[in-house]
Enzyme design. Structure first.
Site, mmCIF file in Angstrom:
data_model
loop_
_atom_site.group_PDB
_atom_site.id
_atom_site.type_symbol
_atom_site.label_atom_id
_atom_site.label_comp_id
_atom_site.label_asym_id
_atom_site.label_seq_id
_atom_site.Cartn_x
_atom_site.Cartn_y
_atom_site.Cartn_z
ATOM 1 N N LYS A 32 -0.149 2.788 -15.033
ATOM 2 C CA LYS A 32 1.006 3.547 -15.145
ATOM 3 C C LYS A 32 1.922 2.842 -14.284
ATOM 4 O O LYS A 32 3.021 2.752 -14.828
ATOM 5 C CB LYS A 32 0.687 4.804 -14.262
ATOM 6 N N ALA A 48 0.060 7.067 -10.048
ATOM 7 C CA ALA A 48 -0.870 7.804 -9.559
ATOM 8 C C ALA A 48 -1.614 8.378 -10.707
ATOM 9 O O ALA A 48 -1.221 8.718 -11.430
ATOM 10 C CB ALA A 48 -0.565 8.889 -8.495
ATOM 11 N N ASP A 49 -2.927 8.610 -10.315
ATOM 12 C CA ASP A 49 -3.800 9.514 -11.342
ATOM 13 C C ASP A 49 -4.872 10.214 -10.458
ATOM 14 O O ASP A 49 -5.254 10.057 -9.707
ATOM 15 C CB ASP A 49 -4.458 8.546 -12.341
ATOM 16 N N THR A 50 -5.379 11.228 -11.169
ATOM 17 C CA THR A 50 -6.319 12.241 -10.634
ATOM 18 C C THR A 50 -7.339 12.545 -11.756
ATOM 19 O O THR A 50 -7.010 13.143 -12.715
ATOM 20 C CB THR A 50 -5.652 13.570 -9.872
ATOM 21 N N SER A 85 -5.941 8.264 -7.111
ATOM 22 C CA SER A 85 -5.883 6.860 -6.783
ATOM 23 C C SER A 85 -4.271 6.746 -6.770
ATOM 24 O O SER A 85 -3.746 7.260 -7.806
ATOM 25 C CB SER A 85 -6.249 5.716 -7.748
#
Length: 179
Positions: A32, A48-50, A85
């Site tokens: 991203k 960010a990613d979750t 992250s």
């Protein structure tokens, strides 16, 4: 002033999830940030990613209402892990931090699962958000709640502080109230 001209840019990537939750969030946060960085000149980009992990299964954003309902039913009454992250990409530099928080859901009545899945779940890893009505599902949080929200802000601030991008002087000129 710290980041006086910021803009939200939606990355143009496929959010494919692997079987390993940590690898998935790290890869997606980096993809991203790199995607947006490649489209914007002279930028500092935060991506960010979750994902949610329950009993070894990675849950990302629900595909539809039925998927959201299924995810919430699976989480009800159980502990799960939330992995986030955050990546920062700038000219000649890349930074990545991954954090995990444990969450226990209480039992959730079926009509509440149905209501939440229909009205709130889309776009949320594990089909819930700690920052909205989904917080009522949570019995316990062990770790940083901002990991569950999807942006471990203290880690990001620490990175900016160590880089010299935030200090008491920049705070005083931050008219947007971000820092």
């Amino acid at each position: 002033m710290l980041f006086p001209n910021f803009e939200v840019i939606i990355p143009q990537i496929e959010e494919n999830h692997g079987k390993d939750a940590i690898e998935t969030v790290e890869r997606l946060a980096l993809l991203k940030a790199i995607d947006v960085f490649n489209r914007v000149e002279n930028a500092v980009v935060i991506g960010a990613d979750t994902v949610v992990e329950v009993e070894g299964t990675v849950l990302g954003k629900p595909k539809d209402h039925l998927d959201a309902k299924s995810q919430l039913e699976r989480l009800a009454g159980r502990w799960h892990s939330v992995h986030t992250s955050v990546a920062v990409v700038s000219q000649g530099e890349l930074w990545l931090k991954t954090r995990t928080t444990r969450v226990k859901f209480r039992e959730i009545p079926q009509e509440i699962i149905e209501y939440y899945a229909a009205n709130y779940s889309q776009g949320k890893a594990g089909s819930y958000g700690l920052q909205d009505f989904g917080a009522t599902f949570v019995e316990s949080v062990v770790g940083d709640p901002y990991v569950v929200i999807g942006m471990p802000i203290a880690d990001l601030w620490e990175y900016f502080y160590k880089k010299g991008w935030w200090n008491s002087e920049t705070k005083g000129t931050d008219v947007k109230g971000w820092f």
